[in-house]
Design an enzyme around this catalytic site. Structure first.
Site, mmCIF file in Angstrom:
data_model
loop_
_atom_site.group_PDB
_atom_site.id
_atom_site.type_symbol
_atom_site.label_atom_id
_atom_site.label_comp_id
_atom_site.label_asym_id
_atom_site.label_seq_id
_atom_site.Cartn_x
_atom_site.Cartn_y
_atom_site.Cartn_z
ATOM 1 N N CYS A 1 0.852 -1.182 0.000
ATOM 2 C CA CYS A 1 0.000 0.000 0.000
ATOM 3 C C CYS A 1 0.892 1.238 0.000
ATOM 4 C CB CYS A 1 -0.870 0.018 1.249
ATOM 5 S SG CYS A 1 -1.831 -1.475 1.481
ATOM 6 N N ARG B 1 1.406 1.403 -5.977
ATOM 7 C CA ARG B 1 1.599 0.449 -4.869
ATOM 8 C C ARG B 1 0.288 -0.240 -4.491
ATOM 9 N NH1 ARG B 1 6.418 1.506 -2.048
ATOM 10 N NH2 ARG B 1 5.587 0.511 -0.180
ATOM 11 N N TRP C 1 -3.746 -1.897 -1.406
ATOM 12 C CA TRP C 1 -3.758 -3.177 -2.136
ATOM 13 C C TRP C 1 -4.162 -4.193 -1.074
ATOM 14 C CZ3 TRP C 1 -0.722 -7.816 -2.153
ATOM 15 C CH2 TRP C 1 -0.930 -8.632 -3.268
ATOM 16 N N ASN D 1 0.900 0.226 6.219
ATOM 17 C CA ASN D 1 1.325 -0.614 5.110
ATOM 18 C C ASN D 1 2.047 -1.807 5.717
ATOM 19 O OD1 ASN D 1 2.152 -1.706 2.667
ATOM 20 N ND2 ASN D 1 4.004 -0.459 2.597
ATOM 21 N N GLY D 2 1.589 -3.007 5.388
ATOM 22 C CA GLY D 2 2.233 -4.202 5.921
ATOM 23 C C GLY D 2 1.179 -5.233 6.285
ATOM 24 N N GLU E 1 10.791 -12.918 -20.408
ATOM 25 C CA GLU E 1 10.383 -11.553 -20.041
ATOM 26 C C GLU E 1 9.286 -11.054 -20.982
ATOM 27 O OE1 GLU E 1 10.518 -9.734 -17.655
ATOM 28 O OE2 GLU E 1 10.055 -7.741 -18.422
ATOM 29 N N LYS F 1 5.520 -9.823 -19.744
ATOM 30 C CA LYS F 1 4.942 -8.517 -20.082
ATOM 31 C C LYS F 1 3.532 -8.689 -20.629
ATOM 32 C CE LYS F 1 6.880 -6.302 -18.183
ATOM 33 N NZ LYS F 1 7.850 -7.000 -17.447
ATOM 34 N N GLU G 1 0.950 -10.064 -17.897
ATOM 35 C CA GLU G 1 0.562 -9.268 -16.715
ATOM 36 C C GLU G 1 -0.250 -8.035 -17.077
ATOM 37 O OE1 GLU G 1 3.670 -7.569 -14.371
ATOM 38 O OE2 GLU G 1 5.002 -7.354 -16.050
ATOM 39 N N HIS H 1 10.024 -30.864 -26.941
ATOM 40 C CA HIS H 1 9.826 -31.750 -25.776
ATOM 41 C C HIS H 1 8.453 -31.555 -25.141
ATOM 42 C CE1 HIS H 1 14.045 -32.761 -26.222
ATOM 43 N NE2 HIS H 1 14.263 -31.473 -26.368
ATOM 44 N N LYS I 1 2.837 -3.008 -7.728
ATOM 45 C CA LYS I 1 4.169 -2.734 -8.276
ATOM 46 C C LYS I 1 5.244 -3.498 -7.509
ATOM 47 C CE LYS I 1 7.395 -0.944 -10.697
ATOM 48 N NZ LYS I 1 7.637 -1.536 -12.028
HETATM 49 C C1 AGP Z 1 7.339 -7.253 -13.570
HETATM 50 O O1 AGP Z 1 6.764 -6.558 -14.660
HETATM 51 C C2 AGP Z 1 6.410 -7.363 -12.393
HETATM 52 N N1 AGP Z 1 5.914 -6.122 -11.998
HETATM 53 C C3 AGP Z 1 6.999 -8.197 -11.276
HETATM 54 O O2 AGP Z 1 7.316 -9.465 -11.789
HETATM 55 C C4 AGP Z 1 8.279 -7.632 -10.599
HETATM 56 O O3 AGP Z 1 9.363 -7.696 -11.492
HETATM 57 C C5 AGP Z 1 8.587 -8.504 -9.383
HETATM 58 O O4 AGP Z 1 7.504 -8.394 -8.479
HETATM 59 C C6 AGP Z 1 9.887 -8.124 -8.683
HETATM 60 O O5 AGP Z 1 9.809 -6.806 -8.225
HETATM 61 P P1 AGP Z 1 11.177 -6.093 -7.751
HETATM 62 O O6 AGP Z 1 12.083 -6.031 -8.923
HETATM 63 O O7 AGP Z 1 10.740 -4.735 -7.284
HETATM 64 O O8 AGP Z 1 11.752 -6.930 -6.646
#
Ligand code: AGP
Length: 640
Positions: A2, A27, A86, A112-113, A513, A517, A520, A536, A635
């Site tokens: 959050c 966040r 969140w 937050n936590g 990667e 992208k 997500e 395989h 994030k």
């Molecule tokens: C990547 O697009 C995502 N947002 C997610 O996989 C992110 O890379 C992952 O949560 C790790 O976050 P960080 O690099 O802040 O540790």
């Protein structure tokens, strides 16, 4: 995770609270709220100003919704706290949004936590007659503090308004907060305000980030430094176990055992333009286009032509100590884990040091045999990912030097590591990581160069790597010009329900990667594989409705990848190739091609990731997805 903001000063708190929450929406964005009350906003206020009730408003959804319900009354208030959520405990409904009020309406708190023992504490408080308004763990904290404030008052302790020392003046409140947090198990970054004492904010940090801004007209609290851009150039990064007392004029930080601690005021070097959207429609698009500059910033001051090596100031390990390292473990999550895979290829190629890449969520529990002479790098954009932090702590606990490659100065992982390397990529707000990934790959290339040059890599090879790195920003500018062609592909393929991403060697992590992208932000099922793996099993997935994206620059495995591509074509699967300019064969075989500048193999993951970022972005838009705030995501994942 959050986002938290707080302000106490001579200006209307609401202005900072709302803009700060806008900046922190990355966040968490399922609900939000603010609480303010009147303080002596300017010195002209005379006598005992009337104590107003706390003005609270909160809503589900985005900060824009909150903006609509904030009343003019808030504009008169010089103290306030805010929160964007969140959800961890309790569904995203207004009642579960923060700030939470104590039962007597005299305290308001944002958190937050995760409070792991909140059920036990809730039962204790209910047995004392407390009625809860929400299903959250966070509400337990404000009710517990209020319980201890009452206990202190019952002992006759009162706030002594004549006492010059902040801690003594507000001793009953400080004691109440300390008694309450001492009973919490879990993590918290929290800010609490008191309706009867509107010239004080108390902030406490334990496992969730909190920074304090030193302003000309008051003090700011936020979950990260970027939120304070434009409000202050001076920042204090709170450390775990610290409690901060903030008034308009004064900041004091205390530790439960060490008493008052001298806080270090550091420069905040983030500009407003870096954190605001500017002329872009989405943060993700802005950050994709920031990559040339982000890579320049990552490289700045790190390439040493004279010795054909890289330079780092924060490894805190001498060349001699680094020569005694016999294995490197790279641990991370998500996109950063993909960058770690690129790092494995880089370090093993340039420095000939064996590298192990571990998912942080696995490493924290797996307890692998780790010999002396092992060096850990935790790779993380946010520096707050709970699994990565736990993996770092686990390796430190076993005595291994543990460094961080991180993008957020003063973040928890940056603070707890034994040193490391900052990306300097600038704040990354879009949930889908883009410039952080390419900056991580570049940073790892510089690290591999440095480790290689203190071992076996010769001057000429080092010089060539430097020359390739220096050309990279311009080549990224060039590959960004493929945006129009990528948009056409997005139009053509955005209705597909499944995608395959394929590459070999350095481009295998790039395939993973690219798939992440797309997944997500467009919610399309996508998988990345080493191209040869198709035979395989996964090739059974191929049909006319499943596009396969091949990352296939020229190189020593080009022919092998071409064979894999033809195996898919032979089964009627549509094929998109990310290929190099000058490749005059691929266009005759693939259905569509995006051409990228020719770079050496070790930089191909950087170059090939950019059209894949753009492809995911445009497909997500065509599918009506919220690119910057994709469903279910945050994030930085600061919970397990
Ligand atoms: C990547 O697009 C995502 N947002 C997610 O996989 C992110 O890379 C992952 O949560 C790790 O976050 P960080 O690099 O802040 O540790």
């Amino acid at each position: 995770m959050c986002g938290i903001v707080g302000y106490i000063g001579t200006q209307p708190a609401i202005d900072f609270l709302l803009q700060g929450l806008q900046r922190l929406e990355y966040r968490g964005y399922d609900s939000a709220g603010v609480a303010t009350t009147k303080n002596k906003m300017d010195d002209s206020a005379t006598g005992e100003h009337e104590k107003e009730p706390i003005a609270l408003c909160k809503t589900v959804g985005r900060i824009d919704n909150l903006q609509k319900i904030v009343t003019d009354a808030h504009a008169l208030h010089g103290i306030g706290i805010g929160h964007t959520r969140w959800a961890t405990h309790g569904t995203p409904v207004a009642e579960n949004a923060h700030p939470h009020l104590s039962q007597d309406q005299k305290l308001a708190l944002v958190h937050n936590g995760v409070v792991e023992n909140y059920q036990v504490l809730k039962k204790f408080l209910q047995s004392k007659g407390v009625h809860f308004q929400s299903d959250t763990d966070s509400e337990v904290i404000v009710q517990l503090i209020a319980y201890y404030v009452k206990a202190e008052e019952a002992k006759g302790f009162k706030v002594d308004s004549q006492e010059p020392s902040l801690k003594k003046k507000y001793a009953p409140l400080v004691t109440a907060v300390q008694l309450a947090v001492a009973r919490l198990q879990g993590t918290y970054g929290l800010v609490v305000m008191f309706q009867e004492y509107p010239d004080l904010l108390i902030a406490v940090r334990q496992g969730s980030p909190l920074v304090i801004g030193i302003g000309n007209n008051g003090h700011y609290v936020a979950s990260d430094g970027a939120t304070l851009a434009g409000y202050t150039k001076q920042i204090v990064y709170m450390a775990d176990h610290q409690l901060a007392l903030l008034t308009k004029e004064e900041l004091q930080i205390h530790h439960p055992h060490d008493g008052e601690v001298k806080h270090l005021i550091e420069p905040l070097e983030i500009e407003t333009r870096e954190v605001d959207l500017g002329n872009f429609e989405h943060y993700m698009l802005k950050e994709i286009h920031e990559q040339p500059q982000a890579v320049r910033n990552t490289l700045r001051g790190r390439l040493n032509d004279e010795n054909a090596t890289a330079v780092f100031g924060g490894l805190n390990l001498s060349p001699r100590e680094l020569r005694n390292i016999h294995r490197i473990v790279l641990t991370a999550c998500g996109t950063s884990w993909h960058a770690a895979l690129v790092g494995e290829y880089l370090i093993e190629e340039f420095a000939r040091i064996p590298v192990e890449v571990e998912y942080a969520s696995e490493l924290r529990y797996r307890n692998p045999p780790v010999e002396p002479g092992t060096l850990l790098f935790a790779i993380t954009q946010s520096g707050e990912t709970a699994d990565t932090l736990a993996a770092l702590r686990e390796m430190k606990r076993k005595g291994h030097p543990s460094l961080a490659i991180c993008n957020v100065v003063g973040s928890t992982i940056a603070q707890e590591s034994d040193g490391g390397i900052y990306l300097h990529a600038g704040p990354e707000v879009g949930v889908a990581s883009t410039k952080a990934f390419t900056s991580q790959c570049v940073t790892l290339a510089c690290l591999a160069l440095y480790l290689g040059r203190i071992r076996h890599l010769n001057y000429e090879a080092g010089g060539r790597i430097i020359q390739q790195l220096r050309q990279l920003p311009a080549q990224i500018e060039q590959v960004l010009q493929t945006n129009g062609k990528v948009q056409e592909l997005a139009e053509k393929y955005h209705k597909a329900d499944n995608f395959l991403y394929l590459g070999r060697q350095y481009n295998f992590p790039a395939a993973l990667e690219g798939a992440l992208k797309l997944k997500e932000i467009s919610y399309i099922h996508a998988e990345g594989y080493p191209a040869a793996e198709m035979k395989h099993g996964p090739i059974a997935l191929v049909d006319a409705h499943t596009p396969s994206i091949f990352i296939m620059p020229q190189g020593f495995v080009y022919e092998k990848v071409m064979s894999n591509l033809e195996e898919i074509k032979a089964r009627g699967g549509p094929v998109i190739a990310i290929a190099e300019e000058g490749d005059d064969r691929i266009g005759k075989i693939a259905d569509d091609v995006i051409y990228t500048p020719q770079v050496e193999e070790f930089l191909q993951p950087v170059i090939s990731s950019i059209p894949l970022q753009l492809l995911a972005y445009h497909i997500a838009l065509l599918r009506g997805c919220d690119v910057d705030r994709p469903r279910n995501l945050a994030k930085s994942v600061t919970v397990e």
